[in-house]
Structures are given as structure tokens and as C-alpha cells.
Design an enzyme around this catalytic site. Structure first.
Site, PDB file in Angstrom:
ATOM      1  N   PHE A  57       0.703  -1.338  -0.014  1.00  0.00           N
ATOM      2  CA  PHE A  57       0.023  -0.133  -0.004  1.00  0.00           C
ATOM      3  C   PHE A  57       0.893   1.411  -0.063  1.00  0.00           C
ATOM      4  O   PHE A  57       0.217   2.394   0.065  1.00  0.00           O
ATOM      5  CB  PHE A  57      -0.923   0.099   1.265  1.00  0.00           C
ATOM      6  CG  PHE A  57      -1.635  -1.337   1.583  1.00  0.00           C
ATOM      7  CD1 PHE A  57      -1.601  -1.781   2.436  1.00  0.00           C
ATOM      8  CD2 PHE A  57      -2.352  -1.801   0.376  1.00  0.00           C
ATOM      9  CE1 PHE A  57      -2.304  -3.156   2.806  1.00  0.00           C
ATOM     10  CE2 PHE A  57      -3.036  -3.144   0.535  1.00  0.00           C
ATOM     11  CZ  PHE A  57      -3.190  -3.692   1.948  1.00  0.00           C
ATOM     12  N   ASP A  83      -3.970 -13.079   6.161  1.00  0.00           N
ATOM     13  CA  ASP A  83      -2.628 -12.910   5.559  1.00  0.00           C
ATOM     14  C   ASP A  83      -1.631 -13.057   6.639  1.00  0.00           C
ATOM     15  O   ASP A  83      -0.746 -12.451   6.912  1.00  0.00           O
ATOM     16  CB  ASP A  83      -2.433 -11.479   4.905  1.00  0.00           C
ATOM     17  CG  ASP A  83      -1.482 -11.425   3.925  1.00  0.00           C
ATOM     18  OD1 ASP A  83      -0.969 -12.443   3.380  1.00  0.00           O
ATOM     19  OD2 ASP A  83      -1.100 -10.203   3.559  1.00  0.00           O
TER      20      ASP A  83
END
Ligand SMILES: *[C@@H]1O[C@H](CO)[C@@H](O)[C@H](O)[C@H]1NC(C)=O
Ligand SMILES: *[C@@H]1O[C@H](CO)[C@@H](O)[C@H](O)[C@H]1NC(C)=O
Ligand SMILES: *[C@@H]1O[C@H](CO)[C@@H](O)[C@H](O)[C@H]1NC(C)=O
Ligand SMILES: *[C@@H]1O[C@H](CO)[C@@H](O)[C@H](O)[C@H]1NC(C)=O
Ligand SMILES: *[C@@H]1O[C@H](CO)[C@@H](O)[C@H](O)[C@H]1NC(C)=O
Ligand SMILES: *[C@@H]1O[C@H](CO)[C@@H](O)[C@H](O)[C@H]1NC(C)=O
Ligand SMILES: *[C@@H]1O[C@H](CO)[C@@H](O)[C@H](O)[C@H]1NC(C)=O
Ligand SMILES: *[C@@H]1O[C@H](CO)[C@@H](O)[C@H](O)[C@H]1NC(C)=O
Ligand SMILES: *[C@@H]1O[C@H](CO)[C@@H](O)[C@H](O)[C@H]1NC(C)=O
Ligand SMILES: *[C@@H]1O[C@H](CO)[C@@H](O)[C@H](O)[C@H]1NC(C)=O
Length: 878
Positions: free
Chosen positions: A582, A686
Site C-alpha cells: 500500500f 494474511d
């Protein structure tokens, strides 16, 4: 000759003798206090009266005491024999709906006579309001005193509210209430916006024998007969043409008039009030009642306090004309003089006069959108409260449960609404969102159902939202959570409402996620270790405690930073210490000297916004010593940054060959908390070594909640989602079925555990990109357990402990999620491994960590459980 009209001249209410068949189009004539559904024609006036049932919801009907009633009082008008009193509530209102609707001009008349209806013989005093404007403070001279007041006003809305306000001097009541539609062109004032006019005096001049109320008056005005001893009265029986203007004074009124007895004198009259700022409008009616000879002239000038208002007025015979001042007459003393002009040889004449005082009021009606919204709320929930008239006005008399902000020049706004315990049912009404100034909203202890709607986000000034004690379900809208986090909003909800709103609610967001994750996966290759120190902040003693239905406020001490502050703390993003999907991670320093890692959402990756937000929200909600906590965040001009404390020792990926068991236990504890300690449970989605961070003390923390997801409620065991995660760690069953449950995290954790044991990555590039499970399975099939163990451990390990750890990883990675163990079981198993290791006694310092991690004790019989080798041959994530 001079005459004075005394202040507070009483209206004469005479006994009317004739029955008039009147055209009463648009009339509203309420005999307040009469029996329900009782409609009658008043024999004196011919006017049809109705009871007040459909105009007011409060109050009680009373009859005046017989002493003041017919037949003891032969001339008492019928509507005055009863009244409606309002012992409850400070403000009670009648709602009148004029035929002409909004903007129509109307005359409203209210009549009061006490008549000792309550037997107390105590004259009450109270206030009468038209909307938010004080119309009259009602006072009586005695029990038979009839107070009548009239107001002329444009309807600003579809309805008029005529309100009685209890000022603490007795119970308000009302005897009669009438509305008469007027021609919109009359009773003009100089201001563009019509100001309400309260009748001061209305005289039929020159006649003392009239009824005052005539069927030929289309507006049903009451004309008080008046003549002065120094005046001669004139009369004609010839009809007067009143069609010249809209005022249409009745024939009976215009057929009489007065002239001064001494022909050289003027007609004069005066009045005075205490308020020097009082403003008046006068309406003078003239018609000559004789046909003058050729050599006669009637001409006069009208002046006010020596100032000429109208010059050279020549009234026509039998033809009515009306004169009025264009500017208000301001002052407390008013002298009107009607004086013949130089060319006149007959005295002046006057037939009728009306004097109105401007209703002075600085009160403004509530902001109309607020009114509409709150009216809608009232009808939606059928709120059983005395919610009548203006919601905010008059000042100090707003609706029960509503508080307003009054500013001098702007309409009041509703800033507080308390509908606690008001039997509200159904969903939260959308119209609440239109109360855009609302700061406090208390909807607690009702039976509201459905979700907490997104539209509450529109209430940008909201500081307190209390939704406790309802049957609401679903998720708290993101922005409410965010504002609650930053301390802008005190949000009180039942804890069962808590949910990770970001991902369980909005299906469309998930569709966007696929491409993001695709690009994310490629970026993961270059993912550098996040170096973050995890602060231990464990607010909740036991995560299990939050599962009961306790009520709790979401509040936060986490800090919101501005973008400038973020730039400052990172020295303008000087030192990049990592790069994620990100954006980049920078080293920074807080004012207190603490080092921080700042994860900055890159402007180009606008798709990453949702995941970023998701992580920020999750970090807010979970606190565990083995989960990442954070210092604060920045959301400035859509540039988002998360601020963590700096981790000195990198992530697990860089320690893969050195730290083992303790790290595994720490990580397992973090996951166990997410799965079993959080309500609803949170799936990380994750789990991988890169997301397990290490502190200086080598405490491991699970981080990166960007993809995390809450299970909707306790009953739900899985949810359907689009598949995301990291290749090599991704649960093959989830990948196939899209059924997400916490066992997907268990699978990923099993892979991490294998990495810990073997020192190999999940996907082993050096071996033709084979999956770690293929690698391990290959050796386990041959029974060569020691071959899979990381060479860096130098053969110094407890085989039993390692075997147990391998066993756990296998139990984690079974193909069918139902056969996989839970994180609680994993944790228990790993603790057993650690115990085995601890019993081995002291080691040499250099090897300490390694030995502690995966020790080997040959003398223990290998207790390698039934390993499911077949199931380990189908690696996923390729
Ligand atoms: C008032 O008087 C009328 C007629 O006498 C009677 O029918 C009515 O019940 C009385 N109302 C009250 C409230 O006493
Ligand atoms: C009540 O007051 C009015 C107005 O002052 C007066 O005309 C009337 O005579 C009084 N009535 C009684 C019974 O005192
Ligand atoms: C007053 O009116 C009544 C009834 O209309 C009438 O009988 C009487 O003569 C009138 N008086 C005067 C002075 O006009
Ligand atoms: C009429 O008024 C004038 C001026 O005020 C005065 O001089 C005159 O005497 C008056 N006439 C009568 C008959 O009173
Ligand atoms: C007006 O004329 C009539 C005769 O037509 C006369 O009697 C009268 O005196 C005159 N009046 C005036 C004010 O000139
Ligand atoms: C009004 O008339 C009265 C009496 O004639 C006088 O005393 C007063 O000064 C006048 N007021 C004004 C404002 O002209
Ligand atoms: C009456 O008004 C006219 C027109 O404004 C003016 O010419 C005249 O002088 C006035 N007369 C008196 C006596 O004030
Ligand atoms: C409202 O109440 C306050 C305090 O009770 C008082 O000072 C104020 O005058 C009231 N305002 C109005 C318009 O009644
Ligand atoms: C009331 O409104 C004014 C003007 O909009 C604002 O400055 C003030 O903060 C408001 N007061 C409250 C209590 O909301
Ligand atoms: C709303 O009203 C209830 C009951 O009167 C009260 O307990 C509660 O404190 C009020 N809420 C607010 C926010 O003032």
C-alpha cells in the site's frame, strides 16, 4: 374638537339580534371546549362553529360557571359558554390550516372569557403565540371580562400554530378561535416581507347602535361603534359601493360617518402606548353620505403628529375608498388630524378606521429543513408527545426532548434530540440524517431494529450517539467508528453491534480487491521487513469477557495526526525502512523522542484505501500483547498514514533461522486471540512470516490487518468472499470454495511453523519453486525427520519437541479445514513443546536461543503421531 381613544378600550360584545346567512367560505370557527363533534350555527351571528377536536390534541373541555352563563348572562355569546383549558405542558397549540395554504393572508381571532370555569375565582395570566411570535399576554379584569384579539398574518407554512404558553401565572385556556381568509392585496405594509399586524382598534364611526358584526363583511371583522359628543353623525340608507378596493368594509359601517359639529374644526383623535418604538398602520375609510351642491366642496388633509399623510382627499358620494400610510407610524404618542383644506367649504368626514400595531418579534421559526425532518420523525414513530407548534420556538419552549441553538440572525437549529425510552419501533428513520446540526442523539432504550444506517454519517457535528437498549444488528458505519476512535464522537452501542464494518458489509468493495491483491502479491516479493516495536497495551483483561452482552462505549486515546505532523516526524519521509503493497514505511520520531514507523498510503494506490482504512479500524479494536498496537494515524486530504512504534528487531522473516518456538507461541497467541477472543471473531487472512514482527525483546507480534475480516456473528462459522492472501500461505480449500473461516489462518500458521522448523521459505525458489509442504512431505514420507530440520540448528535439537512441532504444523495444514486444529489447540501443543525444551536444563549462551527453540532429546521415545503425509503433497498457492 378633540377626542381621545383610551388605551385598552374594550371591545363591545353586544347581543346580536339578526341571524345572518353568511357565505363562510374558508372560515374556520372553533368553539373551544364544546362537546366533541358538536357543530352548530350560532343564532346571533349565523356562523357555523365546530368543536376543537381536529385542531388540538391536548387540553380538557370545561364549562364556565353558571353564574356567568346563560340565562344569568342573557347576552353571553354562545361560543363563550365553554372553553378548553391546558393544565398540562408549558406549550399547547392549535393547528389551523387555511384554505389558501402557504402565503395566503388570513385574519385570526382568539377570544377568552374566564367565567370562573375552574371554581377557583383566580384570574389566570398566560401568553398567546402565533407560531414563535408573542401575540398577546392575556390578562383579565374580572371573571366576565371578554378578551378578544385579532391578528392579520401571511401563512409562512401550510398551517398556523396558535399556541398557549403557561408562564406560571395560572392554567391557560381559550374560548374561541376563528380564522378568516383575506384578499391578499390588502393590509399592505412597507416591508417586502409581510409583518403580522395585531388589531389595536377598529371603529365604525358615527353610529352607536350597530351590532359590530355584519354578514356583509366578507372578512367577518368586528367593528366597534363609536361617536364623539363633539361630532355630528351622518347616516344614509343608500347602499355604498365598496367594490373600489379589496378592503370591503361592510355597507352598514360605511353608511354612517361623522363630521365635526363646529365646521371649522378638524376631526382629531389620538392614542398612546408605552413603547416608543411601537409601529402602527392605520386604514381610514371615507365615503360621502350626501350629494354635495355644485358650489360645495368637501376636501381635507390627513396628518399624523403635524406630518401630512394624505393631501386633498375628496370622498365620492356613496363610494368607499381606503387610505393607509405607506410607512409605519413609529412612537408612543400618535395624533391624527383630519382637517379641511383651503378650497373646502364643508367639514371633513370619517366613516371608519382601523389601527394595527406591528407584531414585534425577534424570534425566528426553526430552520425549515429541521422542521420537516422532525415532523417526519414524529409521524414515522407516532411519537406520543406534545410535539406541536414550532420545534424550537418560542425560546425556552422547544419540544420535549429537543434543544436548539438560537443565534441572533439565523433560524434556530436543532442540536439535541433525546428520544430515549419513547417506544420507537422499526428502523432508524432516514429523516434523522436531515437534522444536520445535531450534536446529541439519544435513541436508547427503544425497540429499534435493523442496521445502524450509513446515513448517520451525514451528521457531521454529532458528538454523542446513544443507541443502547435496542435490537439493532449489523455493523457500525465506518465513519462513525472513525470519529469515535478520534474522540470526536461518543458512540454508545450494545457490544453485540461491534463488527468489522469495512469488509463484511459492502460487497462492491470486495470486487475491487482482486486486482489490488494481484498487484499486491507481486509487490510482496519486494516487501522489506517492517521494523516495528510493539507496545504492550492490554486493556481488556480477558478477551473472553467481551463476549457477554455488556454495554460499552467505543472510545479511543489513539491520536490523529495531520499530514504536516506526519511529514515532520519523518523528517519529510527521509528514511524509508520498508515498502509494502500500500505504500512505503518510513522511520520517524515523535516529540517525546519515541521512534515510530510510519506506513504511508501512496497517493497512486487509491485502491489500497479500503484496506488501509480496514487496518486502521482493526488496530483500533484489538489490543493484545501479541498483536500490533499503534500510535495513531493520519487522514488528511485523503492521504492516510498509520503510525506504529518502531520495532528494533525486524520481522520474523529475517529471524527465520534463529528464533523458533517462542516466536511461534507468541504468534499463535495473537491469532488465538483474534479467533477466539474477539467478538465477532476476526480472520487475519494474511498470516505469513513477513507479517510477524519482532520487538527488541524478540516478542513476536502479528501485524498487517489490511485484509482482515470479522465473522458477522457468533453463529456464523464461515463467510463467502473473494479469495485473497499470499501465495504459499493461502489455504487451498478457501482458494477453491471461497468459504472463509478461521481455519484458513490456521493453515497459514502451519506454513509459518514449517518455515520456522526448516528455515526454508514457503515457496523454495532454489528448488524449482516447490512448496514447503512438498519439501517437508518428501522427507517425512521417507521418515527422515532430521533432514527437514534447519541445518543452522547444528543438529542440537530435541527431536521429540521438533517432531511435536512438525505434528502441529501438519495438523494445521490438513486439506479439509474441518480436520485442522484450532489456534487454541495449536497454542497448547506449542506450549508442550516449549516445556519439553525447558526440562533440558541450562545451555551454553551462544546457542541459547536456538536450543531453547527446538531442542532435541534423544532419550525420549519419538512420539511422532500419525502424520497425514498424503495430505501434505498438494501444495497450494501456485
Ligand atoms: C357543559 O355543558 C353542556 C351543556 O350543559 C354539557 O352537555 C357538557 O357535558 C358540559 N361539559 C362539561 C365539560 O362539563
Ligand atoms: C368587568 O370588567 C369590565 C371591564 O372593565 C367591566 O365593564 C364590567 O363591569 C366588570 N364586570 C364586573 C362584574 O365587575
Ligand atoms: C337601534 O337599533 C334598534 C334595532 O335595530 C332600533 O330599534 C332603534 O331604534 C335604534 N336606535 C337608534 C338610535 O338608531
Ligand atoms: C368653532 O371653532 C372656532 C375655532 O376654534 C371658534 O373660533 C368658534 O367659536 C367655534 N364655533 C362655535 C359655534 O363653537
Ligand atoms: C351655494 O349655492 C346655493 C344656491 O344654489 C346658495 O344658497 C349657497 O349659499 C351657496 N353656498 C356657498 C357656500 O356659496
Ligand atoms: C398630540 O396631541 C396632544 C393634545 O392635543 C398634545 O398634547 C401632544 O403634544 C400631541 N403629540 C404630538 C406628538 O404631536
Ligand atoms: C393640504 O394638502 C395639499 C396637497 O398636499 C396642500 O397643497 C395644502 O396646502 C394642504 N392644506 C393644508 C391646510 O395643510
Ligand atoms: C428563557 O429562560 C431564561 C432563563 O430561564 C430567561 O432568562 C429568558 O428570559 C427566557 N427567555 C424567554 C424568551 O422567555
Ligand atoms: C450555535 O450556532 C453558532 C452559529 O452557527 C455556533 O457558533 C455555535 O457554536 C453553536 N452553539 C452550539 C452550542 O452548537
Ligand atoms: C435522555 O433522557 C433520558 C430519560 O429522561 C435520560 O436518562 C438521558 O440521560 C437523556 N439523554 C441525554 C443524552 O441527555
Amino acid at each position: 374638537m378633540v377626542f381621545f381613544i383610551h388605551l385598552f378600550l374594550l371591545c363591545v360584545t353586544a347581543r346580536f339580534i339578526h341571524v345572518h346567512a353568511q357565505i363562510q367560505t374558508g372560515y374556520i370557527s372553533i368553539d373551544c371546549g364544546s362537546q366533541e363533534n358538536f357543530n352548530y350555527v350560532d343564532l346571533d351571528t349565523g356562523i357555523s362553529y365546530t368543536s376543537d377536536g381536529s385542531f388540538v390534541n391536548t387540553g380538557i373541555n370545561k364549562n364556565i360557571s353558571s353564574e356567568y352563563a346563560y340565562p344569568n348572562n342573557l347576552y353571553l355569546p354562545q361560543p363563550l359558554s365553554d372553553l378548553r383549558s391546558f393544565p398540562q405542558g408549558d406549550k399547547n397549540c392549535y393547528t389551523l390550516r387555511p384554505n389558501g395554504g402557504k402565503s395566503s393572508l388570513n385574519l385570526i381571532r382568539a377570544t377568552f372569557m374566564y367565567g370562573n370555569y375552574d371554581g377557583e375565582n383566580k384570574l389566570p395570566e398566560f401568553d398567546l403565540y402565533l407560531g414563535v411570535h408573542l401575540w398577546l399576554s392575556v390578562k383579565f379584569k374580572n371573571s366576565s371580562d371578554v378578551v378578544t384579539t385579532e391578528i392579520i398574518s401571511v401563512a409562512l407554512e401550510d398551517t398556523f400554530s396558535v399556541c398557549l404558553v403557561n408562564v406560571g401565572l395560572g392554567v391557560p385556556f381559550i374560548s374561541g378561535l376563528e380564522l378568516r381568509p383575506l384578499d391578499g392585496s390588502i393590509y399592505k405594509t412597507d416591508t417586502k416581507k409581510f409583518v403580522p399586524l395585531v388589531l389595536f382598534e377598529r371603529f365604525d364611526i358615527g353610529y352607536t347602535n350597530g351590532s359590530g358584526r355584519y354578514s356583509s363583511d366578507v372578512y367577518d371583522r368586528i367593528w366597534s361603534p363609536y361617536n364623539s359628543p363633539s361630532w355630528d353623525s351622518l347616516r344614509t340608507s343608500i347602499d355604498i359601493d365598496t367594490s373600489g378596493d379589496g378592503y370591503r368594509a361592510p355597507n352598514e359601517v360605511m353608511q354612517t360617518g361623522s363630521t365635526p359639529k363646529n365646521g371649522t374644526e378638524s376631526l382629531e383623535f389620538s392614542w398612546s402606548v408605552s413603547d416608543p418604538k411601537a409601529r402602527f398602520y392605520i386604514y381610514l375609510y371615507f365615503a360621502d353620505l350626501v350629494v354635495l351642491r355644485r358650489n360645495q366642496t368637501r376636501e381635507f388633509n390627513v396628518s399624523w403628529n403635524e406630518f401630512q399623510l394624505f393631501g386633498s382627499v375628496r370622498p365620492r358620494a356613496y363610494y368607499a375608498s381606503t387610505f393607509y400610510n405607506l410607512r409605519p407610524l413609529v412612537g408612543n404618542e400618535h395624533n391624527i388630524s383630519i382637517k379641511k383644506s383651503g378650497s373646502a367649504n364643508v367639514p371633513p368626514i370619517l366613516n371608519a378606521i382601523e389601527i394595527y400595531r406591528v407584531l414585534e418579534s425577534s424570534e425566528l421559526a426553526t430552520f425549515s429543513r429541521d422542521v420537516d425532518a422532525v415532523e417526519n420523525i414524529r409521524t414515522t414513530y407516532k411519537i406520543n408527545r406534545n410535539w406541536v407548534g414550532d420545534p424550537c420556538g418560542p425560546k425556552n419552549y422547544s419540544w420535549e426532548g429537543i434543544i436548539c441553538n438560537y443565534t441572533n440572525s439565523n433560524p434556530p437549529r436543532i442540536i439535541f434530540m433525546n428520544l430515549s425510552a419513547s417506544d420507537l419501533t422499526g428502523q432508524i428513520a432516514a429523516s434523522i440524517a436531515n437534522l444536520s446540526s445535531l450534536e446529541t442523539l439519544d435513541l436508547s432504550n427503544n425497540s429499534l431494529t435493523g442496521p445502524i444506517p450509513d446515513f448517520l454519517e451525514k451528521l457531521s457535528l454529532l458528538k454523542l450517539l446513544d443507541l443502547r437498549g435496542n435490537q439493532l444488528s449489523g455493523y457500525i458505519p465506518k465513519s462513525l467508528l472513525e470519529r469515535s476512535r478520534t474522540g470526536l464522537l461518543k458512540l454508545s452501542v450494545d457490544s453485540r453491534n461491534l463488527c468489522d464494518s469495512g469488509s463484511c458489509k459492502n460487497k462492491s468493495k470486495k470486487k475491487i480487491l482482486i486486482p489490488i491483491i494481484a498487484s499486491l502479491l507481486s509487490l510482496l516479493v519486494v516487501l522489506l521487513p517492517l521494523i516495528i516495536f510493539w507496545r504492550i497495551k492490554r486493556k481488556q483483561k480477558s478477551s473472553k469477557e467481551s463476549s457477554n452482552e455488556e454495554v460499552r462505549s467505543i472510545e479511543s486515546n489513539n491520536k490523529q495526526f495531520t499530514y504536516a505532523e506526519v511529514a515532520n516526524m519523518t523528517n519529510n519521509f527521509q528514511t524509508a525502512i520498508g515498502k509494502g503493497g500500500f505504500g512505503s514505511v518510513y522511520l520517524g520520531t515523535l516529540k517525546n523522542g519515541k521512534q515510530v514507523a510510519v506506513k504511508l498510503l501512496s497517493e497512486s494506490s487509491s485502491q489500497g484505501y479500503n484496506e488501509f482504512q480496514n487496518e486502521a479500524e482493526l488496530l483500533m479494536r484489538v489490543h493484545h500483547r501479541n498483536l500490533a498496537s499503534f500510535v495513531g494515524y493520519s487522514h488528511d486530504n485523503n492521504r492516510m498514514a498509520l503510525v506504529y512504534e518502531y520495532m528494533a528487531n525486524g520481522n520474523l522473516k529475517s529471524y527465520i533461522s534463529e528464533m523458533r518456538l517462542k516466536i511461534a507461541i507468541d504468534a499463535a497467541q495473537g491469532l488465538e486471540y483474534l479467533h477466539h477472543g474477539c467478538r465477532p471473531a476476526i480472520i487475519h487472512r494474511d498470516v505469513k512470516s513477513a507479517n510477524i514482527l519482532l520487538s527488541e525483546n524478540l516478542d513476536a507480534k502479528i501485524a498487517d490487518f489490511g485484509l482482515s475480516k470479522g465473522l458477522p456473528d457468533d453463529q456464523t462459522t464461515h463467510i463467502l468472499t473473494d479469495v485473497i492472501g499470499t501465495a504459499g500461505y493461502l489455504d487451498p480449500e478457501y482458494r477453491r470454495s471461497h468459504n472463509l473461516n478461521e481455519k484458513s489462518d490456521v493453515y497459514s500458521f502451519g506454513i509459518v511453523l514449517l518455515e520456522l522448523i526448516t528455515g526454508r521459505p514457503a515457496i523454495i525458489k532454489s528448488m524449482d519453486h516447490i512448496h514447503i509442504m512438498q519439501y517437508v512431505g518428501h522427507y517425512l514420507k521417507k521418515g527422515e525427520i532430521t533432514s527437514v530440520i534447519d541445518e543452522q540448528m547444528g543438529g542440537d535439537f530435541n527431536l521429540e519437541s521438533v517432531s511435536k512441532a512438525i505434528e502441529i504444523s501438519v495438523a494445521c495444514t490438513r486439506a479439509m479445514s474441518t480436520q485442522r486444529v484450532t489456534m487454541s489447540e495449536v497454542l497448547t501443543g506449542l506450549k508442550v513443546c516449549l516445556e519439553m525444551e525447558m526440562t533440558r536444563g541450562p545451555r551454553n549462551q551462544a546457542n541459547h536461543v536456538v536450543q531453547k527453540m527446538v531442542g532435541l532429546q534423544m532419550d525420549h521415545s519419538p512420539d511422532i503421531c500419525s502424520m497425514d503425509f498424503e495430505l501434505m503433497t498438494d501444495p497450494s498457492g501456485r
